[in-house]
Write a protein that holds these residues in place. Sequence first.
Motif, PDB file in Angstrom:
ATOM      1  N   CYS A 572      13.984  81.901  71.379  1.00  0.00           N
ATOM      2  CA  CYS A 572      12.225  81.910  70.868  1.00  0.00           C
ATOM      3  C   CYS A 572      11.824  82.284  72.180  1.00  0.00           C
ATOM      4  O   CYS A 572      11.212  81.408  73.112  1.00  0.00           O
ATOM      5  N   GLN A 574       9.116  81.930  74.784  1.00  0.00           N
ATOM      6  CA  GLN A 574       7.725  80.503  74.452  1.00  0.00           C
ATOM      7  C   GLN A 574       6.887  80.090  76.312  1.00  0.00           C
ATOM      8  O   GLN A 574       7.588  80.133  77.421  1.00  0.00           O
ATOM      9  N   CYS A 580       7.341  74.916  70.388  1.00  0.00           N
ATOM     10  CA  CYS A 580       7.154  75.368  69.097  1.00  0.00           C
ATOM     11  C   CYS A 580       8.274  74.405  67.711  1.00  0.00           C
ATOM     12  O   CYS A 580       9.451  73.924  68.426  1.00  0.00           O
ATOM     13  N   HIS A 594      14.480  73.259  74.087  1.00  0.00           N
ATOM     14  CA  HIS A 594      13.063  73.733  73.998  1.00  0.00           C
ATOM     15  C   HIS A 594      13.113  74.718  72.789  1.00  0.00           C
ATOM     16  O   HIS A 594      12.561  74.108  72.230  1.00  0.00           O
ATOM     17  N   SER A 595      12.059  75.639  73.958  1.00  0.00           N
ATOM     18  CA  SER A 595      12.616  76.927  72.892  1.00  0.00           C
ATOM     19  C   SER A 595      13.161  77.326  71.401  1.00  0.00           C
ATOM     20  O   SER A 595      12.904  78.294  70.187  1.00  0.00           O
ATOM     21  N   CYS A 611      11.467  80.495  64.039  1.00  0.00           N
ATOM     22  CA  CYS A 611      10.855  80.150  64.996  1.00  0.00           C
ATOM     23  C   CYS A 611       9.098  79.780  65.239  1.00  0.00           C
ATOM     24  O   CYS A 611       8.059  81.402  65.200  1.00  0.00           O
ATOM     25  N   CYS A 613       5.817  78.793  67.321  1.00  0.00           N
ATOM     26  CA  CYS A 613       4.645  78.018  68.242  1.00  0.00           C
ATOM     27  C   CYS A 613       3.092  78.749  68.027  1.00  0.00           C
ATOM     28  O   CYS A 613       2.817  78.870  67.539  1.00  0.00           O
TER      29      CYS A 613
END
Length: 839
Positions: A572, A574, A580, A594-595, A611, A613
Amino acid sequence: MSPLITQVLSLLTLSVLLIGFSRTATLSGPGSDDMLGPDRFEGVANFSTFLLDSVSGMLFMGAKDAIVAVDTNDLSRAPAVIRWDVPEDRRKSCKAKGKTEVDCNNYIRLLEILDDDRIYVCGTYAFDPQCAFLGRTSLSLEREEQEVRMETGKGKCPFEPSQHYTAVMAGGILYTAATSNFLGTMFDISRATGPEQGRIRTERSINWLNDPEFVSASFIQQDPTSEPLGDDDKLYFFFTEVAKEYEMYTKVKVPRVARVCKSDVGGMKTLQRRWTTFLKAQLVCEDRPSGQRYNVLTDVFTLRRDPNDPATTQFYGLFTSQWEREELAAVCVFSLSDINKVMDGPFKELKKTCENWINPEPVPRPRPGQCLNSALRAEGFESSLKLPDKVLTFTRDHPLMENSVTAAPLLLRRGVTYTKLAVTLADGGAGALLHLGTDRGEIHRVAVVGQNTTLLQEVPLFPADQPINNIVLHKGQALVGTPQSLARVAAQGCGLHPSCEVCARARGLGCTWTPTGHGGPHDGTCGPALSGPGPGDMVEEALKKCNSREGRCTPAVRELRVSLGLQLLLPCVQVSPRPCTWTHPPQRHTRQHHSHLEVTVSEESLGTYVCTCQEAGPDRGEPTSCRRAAYDLVVAGPFAGGAVATAGNRHLLAIYILCFCLGLAMGTFLLYFLSRRRPLGLRLAKRSLSSDKGRDLLGSSATPQSPGSASLLSDAFTPSEKRNGTAMTSLHSTQGNGGPHGNHSYSSNLISNSSNASSNPGNGHGEPVYSNYERNASILPADRLDGRTGERGREGGEDVDEGLGEGLGDSMRGLEEEMAKFPLYKSPAPLARCEESSI
């Protein structure tokens, strides 16, 4: 055997063609006329610093033992190479001091234009820095008695080619930030040229400079018409140093900006031939919601929004983090007015004391570190030599400011290492376009409109082992360089965006797509819009005109055919620093990096993964949610090769075809060799059986089975591609904000996690010149990786028998039956267990 060999050679030729085709498709950046590869530079390499003559359009590139001049108006012309190497006696002296053969060359680290139609050139010159003069029109070094006219470069150029360094020319005078001794332990920000009495530098104190890594320098010249106070011109130096104010268990790095005044000539008694105006402040690039700080500065780009107003100057900083293990990059922008405001604020006390409370010293007048202006000159302070000792003493003891220059990240990317940054403004100043060079030879373009950033394109320009170390903007184009190559690409205008989707994402920059069928000359192109973007999210409306089901925040769901037990990394992208989150089936086994999201495929984990954000709202109020990626996991049986075959990654597929064919050729050659040597093996076997001594040795001899003959496919995979018999695969995507972007929008492939190790490339202004790189990547289904069970060898043998026909299989079986009749192969020689490498 002849038809078989012909078939193998045909497969090899096909795989090589596939690799070449995929490489050509991958490097779909500029045309061949805009690329200068290593073959155009007569063996010259290690380009570290660029200097552009904006009048003539000539680009000068500092390299190892040479300066190369390229006419940017006509790249088809052969570059001019000006050699400046080191004599043999200097090389021997350098190596006698303990330096390597590579270090004992002349790496050109400084190129600056002088006012008399010459270029000032400085190089490391085998750890003895020297400077020379290059004619801008003659393209030759000045000589005296057939020798290059040189002068010492100490304090002007670093000794070592990989040392961090920066310099700037102001009014024909050179200002540098570099090491000033052979060991690289003394650091100075100095006025390096000009009258001898005016050459001044920083104080040798860790309060002033503490193990700095210099990055960039900028000269800000005041406009007399817009500066009523008659303020002095200033120079700003950007660097990262070890913080003296933080007492921790480890060295804490902090980014700094230092300011000195152009007319400073030092003090009369205190701070003689030292800066009397040196002040520094901390730069803080921090995401406040998460509390994440990015404390290592790697590059700075200076941009003046209004060419006639120095107060509109902005500094775009490229940051990373000292504490993060993975690759991380952030971009923050600082204004000149914010920096000067901090420099005019309170001073930080750095005195050592056992008391808990420190009474700060009163600030004397005139204010320490203040540049000369009309008011000070009216009071009698026409020069820094007339400043009182109490002012100079306070300046010497208080170089650091109490407040920091703070900014929030415009851009945040994980898993990417950015090396260089350049910025262009959109027409009308509605937004900015970031041009980011990576350590893998790519250019990433990111649109910044307000507080929102959108990844537009990821354009590969050079091979992955050539990091980008220079980006120079000139007449709407970008001259992008690596240590070995040069490319020219467009850097301004809506024509940068080749597809409707990418053009729609650049709607905030004032671009719009003209569809085909209108009968105009601009059909099927991206051009400037007649009216600027209105309020709200105009990108979503622009994407709908592209007949795309995907919007800016409505990505299409991508179906992934996976096998049970497989580990996936769902990406994903970011772009903004805001968090996210993922929505997924409740009964799942996942871990968020993380993402990105790591998923272990099981019956319960099948389903849809989305996903989402956060990003800034249209009115800079509450953040809004934006979907960036969506995946649907579907079982495709125990072998997930179908997903690989349909992924479209022809480059990696061709590599595996080549490896398979190479293994096939090796097996065929081994079979042919054994069949020709069979009578000799029979005689040797009979002779060995007639000897008792030979019979005693058979028990300890190795098995006659070749280690590589268990499977013709086993040679195609390196030990680094196996991890305990399990494939850690990921779905790699180059999307930005959940949508496609032209020819480089998506690559939905199942690929394994790659481990990258690289050193910062050299750019001549704060980065090493030469470095090594290691990249590993593979495409393997999980059930094909376990080398301990031996199943892969049997499956590979069956696949080869099917592909070659029954003739080869019958020959192998007949050969094994004949060889099994010999007593030599019936001896009880133990077979060692095949253990997988842990490397």
